[in-house]
Design a protein around this motif. Structure first.
Motif, short mmCIF file in Angstrom:
data_model
loop_
_atom_site.label_atom_id
_atom_site.label_comp_id
_atom_site.label_asym_id
_atom_site.label_seq_id
_atom_site.Cartn_x
_atom_site.Cartn_y
_atom_site.Cartn_z
N GLY A 1 0.78 -1.22 0.00
CA GLY A 1 0.00 0.00 0.00
C GLY A 1 0.82 1.28 0.00
N ARG A 2 2.16 1.18 0.07
CA ARG A 2 2.99 2.38 0.10
C ARG A 2 3.69 2.58 -1.24
NH1 ARG A 2 8.13 3.77 0.87
NH2 ARG A 2 8.91 1.74 1.54
N GLN A 3 3.60 3.77 -1.77
CA GLN A 3 4.27 4.06 -3.04
C GLN A 3 5.75 4.31 -2.81
OE1 GLN A 3 0.96 3.13 -4.11
NE2 GLN A 3 2.25 3.74 -5.83
N PRO A 4 6.60 4.01 -3.78
CA PRO A 4 8.04 4.28 -3.64
C PRO A 4 8.30 5.75 -3.36
CG PRO A 4 7.62 2.84 -5.52
CD PRO A 4 6.28 3.32 -5.05
N VAL A 5 9.26 6.00 -2.48
CA VAL A 5 9.62 7.37 -2.09
C VAL A 5 11.14 7.55 -2.22
CG1 VAL A 5 7.66 7.64 -0.53
CG2 VAL A 5 9.80 6.68 0.34
N THR A 6 11.60 8.76 -1.90
CA THR A 6 13.02 9.09 -2.03
C THR A 6 13.91 8.12 -1.26
OG1 THR A 6 12.43 11.44 -2.26
CG2 THR A 6 14.71 10.92 -1.67
N ALA A 7 13.50 7.75 -0.04
CA ALA A 7 14.32 6.86 0.78
C ALA A 7 14.58 5.52 0.10
CB ALA A 7 13.66 6.64 2.14
N ASP A 8 13.60 5.03 -0.68
CA ASP A 8 13.80 3.76 -1.38
C ASP A 8 14.89 3.88 -2.43
OD1 ASP A 8 11.64 2.31 -0.07
OD2 ASP A 8 10.29 3.61 -1.18
N VAL A 9 14.90 5.00 -3.15
CA VAL A 9 15.94 5.22 -4.16
C VAL A 9 17.30 5.37 -3.50
CG1 VAL A 9 16.76 6.81 -5.95
CG2 VAL A 9 14.33 6.23 -5.80
N ARG A 10 17.37 6.12 -2.41
CA ARG A 10 18.64 6.32 -1.72
C ARG A 10 19.21 4.99 -1.22
NH1 ARG A 10 18.10 10.04 -4.14
NH2 ARG A 10 17.79 12.22 -3.56
N ARG A 11 18.35 4.12 -0.74
CA ARG A 11 18.80 2.83 -0.21
C ARG A 11 19.51 2.02 -1.29
NH1 ARG A 11 14.14 1.20 1.33
NH2 ARG A 11 14.31 2.28 3.32
N PHE A 12 18.95 2.00 -2.49
CA PHE A 12 19.56 1.21 -3.56
C PHE A 12 20.70 1.95 -4.25
CE2 PHE A 12 15.62 -1.17 -3.07
CZ PHE A 12 16.12 -2.46 -3.09
N GLU A 13 20.70 3.27 -4.17
CA GLU A 13 21.79 4.04 -4.77
C GLU A 13 23.12 3.66 -4.12
OE1 GLU A 13 22.94 8.75 -5.54
OE2 GLU A 13 21.47 8.19 -4.02
N ARG A 14 23.10 3.31 -2.83
CA ARG A 14 24.33 2.94 -2.13
C ARG A 14 24.96 1.67 -2.71
NH1 ARG A 14 20.98 3.01 2.64
NH2 ARG A 14 20.58 5.16 3.27
N LEU A 15 24.16 0.84 -3.35
CA LEU A 15 24.68 -0.39 -3.96
C LEU A 15 25.35 -0.12 -5.30
CD1 LEU A 15 21.73 -2.87 -3.24
CD2 LEU A 15 23.83 -2.51 -1.91
N ARG A 16 25.23 1.10 -5.79
CA ARG A 16 25.83 1.54 -7.05
C ARG A 16 25.39 0.67 -8.22
NH1 ARG A 16 32.04 3.04 -5.51
NH2 ARG A 16 31.76 4.61 -7.12
N PRO A 17 24.08 0.54 -8.42
CA PRO A 17 23.60 -0.19 -9.60
C PRO A 17 23.82 0.63 -10.86
CG PRO A 17 21.77 0.87 -8.52
CD PRO A 17 22.97 1.13 -7.65
N ALA A 18 23.62 0.01 -12.00
CA ALA A 18 23.73 0.76 -13.25
C ALA A 18 22.61 1.78 -13.37
CB ALA A 18 23.69 -0.20 -14.43
N GLY A 19 21.42 1.44 -12.87
CA GLY A 19 20.29 2.35 -12.95
C GLY A 19 19.14 1.85 -12.09
N ILE A 20 18.17 2.73 -11.88
CA ILE A 20 17.02 2.40 -11.04
C ILE A 20 15.74 2.77 -11.79
CG2 ILE A 20 15.84 2.85 -8.85
CD1 ILE A 20 18.54 3.61 -7.64
N LEU A 21 14.77 1.87 -11.79
CA LEU A 21 13.44 2.12 -12.33
C LEU A 21 12.47 2.20 -11.15
CD1 LEU A 21 13.50 -0.57 -15.18
CD2 LEU A 21 13.93 1.88 -15.42
N VAL A 22 11.59 3.20 -11.16
CA VAL A 22 10.65 3.39 -10.05
C VAL A 22 9.24 3.45 -10.62
CG1 VAL A 22 10.07 4.75 -8.02
CG2 VAL A 22 12.43 4.75 -8.88
N ASP A 23 8.42 2.46 -10.26
CA ASP A 23 7.07 2.36 -10.80
C ASP A 23 6.06 3.02 -9.86
OD1 ASP A 23 4.81 1.67 -12.20
OD2 ASP A 23 5.48 -0.37 -12.62
N ALA A 24 5.23 3.92 -10.42
CA ALA A 24 4.16 4.59 -9.69
C ALA A 24 4.65 5.17 -8.36
CB ALA A 24 3.00 3.62 -9.44
N PRO A 25 5.66 6.05 -8.39
CA PRO A 25 6.16 6.63 -7.14
C PRO A 25 5.15 7.57 -6.51
CG PRO A 25 7.11 7.77 -9.01
CD PRO A 25 6.34 6.61 -9.58
N ALA A 26 5.35 7.85 -5.22
CA ALA A 26 4.52 8.83 -4.54
C ALA A 26 4.75 10.21 -5.17
CB ALA A 26 4.85 8.86 -3.05
N ALA A 27 3.70 10.99 -5.25
CA ALA A 27 3.81 12.32 -5.85
C ALA A 27 4.67 13.23 -4.99
CB ALA A 27 2.42 12.92 -6.02
N GLY A 28 5.41 14.13 -5.65
CA GLY A 28 6.16 15.16 -4.94
C GLY A 28 7.48 14.71 -4.35
#
Length: 328
Positions: A106-133
């Motif tokens: 029930g929770r939409q992806p937010v900034t913290a979710d992106v930051r968590r995976f950014e630390r793993l240094r992936p090639a890129g991140i796809l975010v589906d239906a993120p929370a607005a704003g």
């Protein structure tokens, strides 16, 4: 007793009589057309003899980015997201490894979710239906899916499908529409409701002020619809549109349990056109939002970013699929 020294790619290269780069191609499955069969076989034999294990994390750190692409979505159990995943995976092929992450239900992806995976240094991140704003920028490329107003986003042309739905209901003689919204913070759900209200006004229809909302699950939709059915009918509502097919399934369930004939007394429609929508009782009319096409477009945009091209941000077409729940 001291632990044995870790086997390195350099040791494999020395045993096979080749370069470290060649070893990397072979162990990562990228040797086809680049490394001759005899050399590739020597590398594999050396890997087996020495017990070499690829350390993907160390490789990612050394390069500054990995061969992983992360897809963050709010509910991977939803059939819609299964289609999105298929489109992403088929487009990335074996060039990148796809890692899936699901947020709390029930929770939409937010900034913290992106930051968590950014630390793993992936090639890129796809975010589906993120929370607005939310600020989803990162040190790696980020592409948003179904995120109206978002930067680096791939979206649907929702207006076309909504207009077709309202025109269809108007042609059937409906004049007042009930709406069952999702509790999601995603901008796409706010846009669906606004477009429906605007199209209804333009077509001479009205949307009832009695609007419910629920988590995007059948049980939640059924519970909300059961609470609203009497009020909708008393308010002159003859058609209910749900923000997602899963919610519309709940409306169908509640109507059946209450003896409300669909579409005789109440027409029902949704958004997504999930595979199950063709086999509900009655089959559900829905605005088609092709999930696989969304995943494919997002993956292509991400690949264009990697390759230094000019990534496109297409507006994917939507259309109405008419079934028995409105036109039986």
């Amino acid at each position: 007793m001291p632990s044995p020294a870790r086997v390195t790619a350099a040791m494999v290269a020395e045993r096979a009589g080749t370069s470290i780069a060649t070893v990397s191609l072979v162990v990562n499955g990228k040797d086809r057309g680049r490394v001759s069969a005899p050399i590739a076989e020597r590398v594999r034999a050396a890997v087996d003899e020495l017990g070499y294990v690829v350390d993907h994390a160390a490789s990612s750190l050394a390069r500054g980015s990995g061969d992983l692409v992360v897809l963050i979505a709010p509910d991977l159990s939803n059939p819609f997201f299964a289609e999105v995943i298929r489109g992403v995976r088929d487009t990335l092929t074996d060039r990148f490894q796809l890692v899936l992450s699901v947020t709390e239900r029930g929770r939409q992806p937010v900034t913290a979710d992106v930051r968590r995976f950014e630390r793993l240094r992936p090639a890129g991140i796809l975010v589906d239906a993120p929370a607005a704003g939310e600020d989803l920028s990162a040190g790696v490329p980020v592409v948003q899916l179904d995120a109206p107003g978002g930067t680096d986003a791939v979206n649907y042309d929702l207006a076309t499908g909504v207009q077709e739905l309202v025109a269809h209901l108007a042609d059937l003689g409906h004049r007042r529409i009930g709406y069952l919204d999702g509790t999601s913070r995603a901008a796409t759900f706010a846009l669906r409701r606004r477009l429906l209200e605007d199209a209804a006004v333009a077509a001479g229809l009205s949307v009832s002020p009695i609007v419910g909302s629920a988590d995007l699950a059948v049980d939640a939709g059924a519970s909300a619809a059961d609470d609203l059915l009497d009020d909708w009918l008393d308010d002159g509502v003859t058609a209910v549109v749900a923000a997602a097919d899963t919610l519309a399934y709940g409306v169908l369930r509640a109507a059946a349990a209450r003896g409300v004939a669909v579409p005789g007394r109440l027409a029902v429609a949704g958004f997504d056109d999930l595979p199950s929508s063709s086999v509900t009782a009655p089959a559900l009319t829905s605005v088609a939002l092709p999930g696989a096409d969304l995943g494919r477009a997002a993956a292509l945009r991400l690949l264009a970013t990697f390759d230094g091209g000019a990534p496109e941000a297409p507006s994917l077409p939507t259309w109405l699929v008419v079934r028995a729940s409105t036109a039986g």
